[in-house]
Design a protein around this motif. Sequence first.
Motif, short mmCIF file in Angstrom:
data_model
loop_
_atom_site.label_atom_id
_atom_site.label_comp_id
_atom_site.label_asym_id
_atom_site.label_seq_id
_atom_site.Cartn_x
_atom_site.Cartn_y
_atom_site.Cartn_z
N VAL A 113 44.70 150.34 26.96
CA VAL A 113 43.74 151.45 26.89
C VAL A 113 42.71 151.12 25.82
N GLU A 114 41.45 151.32 26.15
CA GLU A 114 40.39 150.96 25.21
C GLU A 114 40.20 152.05 24.16
N VAL A 115 39.89 151.62 22.94
CA VAL A 115 39.68 152.55 21.82
C VAL A 115 38.60 153.57 22.18
N GLU A 116 37.55 153.12 22.88
CA GLU A 116 36.46 154.02 23.28
C GLU A 116 36.96 155.11 24.22
N THR A 117 37.91 154.75 25.08
CA THR A 117 38.49 155.72 26.02
C THR A 117 39.29 156.77 25.26
N ILE A 118 40.11 156.31 24.31
CA ILE A 118 40.92 157.24 23.49
C ILE A 118 39.98 158.20 22.76
N GLN A 119 38.93 157.65 22.17
CA GLN A 119 37.98 158.48 21.42
C GLN A 119 37.30 159.51 22.32
N ALA A 120 36.86 159.08 23.49
CA ALA A 120 36.18 159.99 24.43
C ALA A 120 37.11 161.13 24.84
N ALA A 121 38.40 160.83 25.00
CA ALA A 121 39.37 161.85 25.41
C ALA A 121 39.57 162.89 24.30
N TYR A 122 39.69 162.44 23.05
CA TYR A 122 39.85 163.39 21.94
C TYR A 122 38.59 164.25 21.77
N VAL A 123 37.43 163.64 21.92
CA VAL A 123 36.16 164.37 21.77
C VAL A 123 36.07 165.47 22.85
N ALA A 124 36.38 165.10 24.09
CA ALA A 124 36.31 166.07 25.19
C ALA A 124 37.33 167.19 25.01
N ALA A 125 38.53 166.85 24.53
CA ALA A 125 39.57 167.87 24.32
C ALA A 125 39.18 168.84 23.21
#
Length: 225
Positions: A113-125
């Motif tokens: 899983v890419e760090v950018e994906t993890i970040q985008a998920a936390y931001v959206a949540a």
Amino acid sequence: MAQLPEYAIIVAGGTGARMQHDLPKQFIEVAGKPILMHTIERFYKYNPAIRLIVVLPQEQLTTWRELCRKHNFKLFHMTVAGGTTRFGSVKNGLGAVMGDGLIAVHDGVRPFVEVETIQAAYVAATKYGSAVVAVSPKDSIRELTEEGSRAVPRTKYKLVQTPQVFQASILRKAYEQPEQEYFTDDASVVESIGESITLVEGSYRNIKITTPEDLILAESFASGN
């Protein structure tokens, strides 16, 4: 507004059955260390202050401690014994989360899983209450019908991945209900209490390692990192 503490529940309840392997799949080595260690490292890379909860079957906890010693794996995480189902395991992991926060639930065998994906998920949540990582299908899709099957437009479908991130209060409320057969992931559990699900674009590299073919891909991805 103060930033909410971030948690990640990493669920690793697998056996080696489909992998045709003696070891549980999360302990199989890729690029010199167990898959689960690669997964934990991704979340630490995203946020070194993240609170990590690793959920493993009770009988695998000792093996995991031994593997951490063998590989000198020092990244701090809490281990929790899982339940008999994924629902039960996530629920047990939730018990280790104190107070408010954002909670990601992630498959232990998705180490790319890419760090950018993890970040985008936390931001959206943070903004919407939930965030579920998903990608568009590459293949044509057919729906099984009583008569046989029929073509369906693939643009209307998404393939769901993890992490799936939720505000703690929403996830807790969702997991207070009894388990149902149609709960295949956290999104389906949360959706059943009337919450809407926000999708975040994932990556085709974020594979779930389940079969021997996946291991070949995993070694290739790991050597290219």
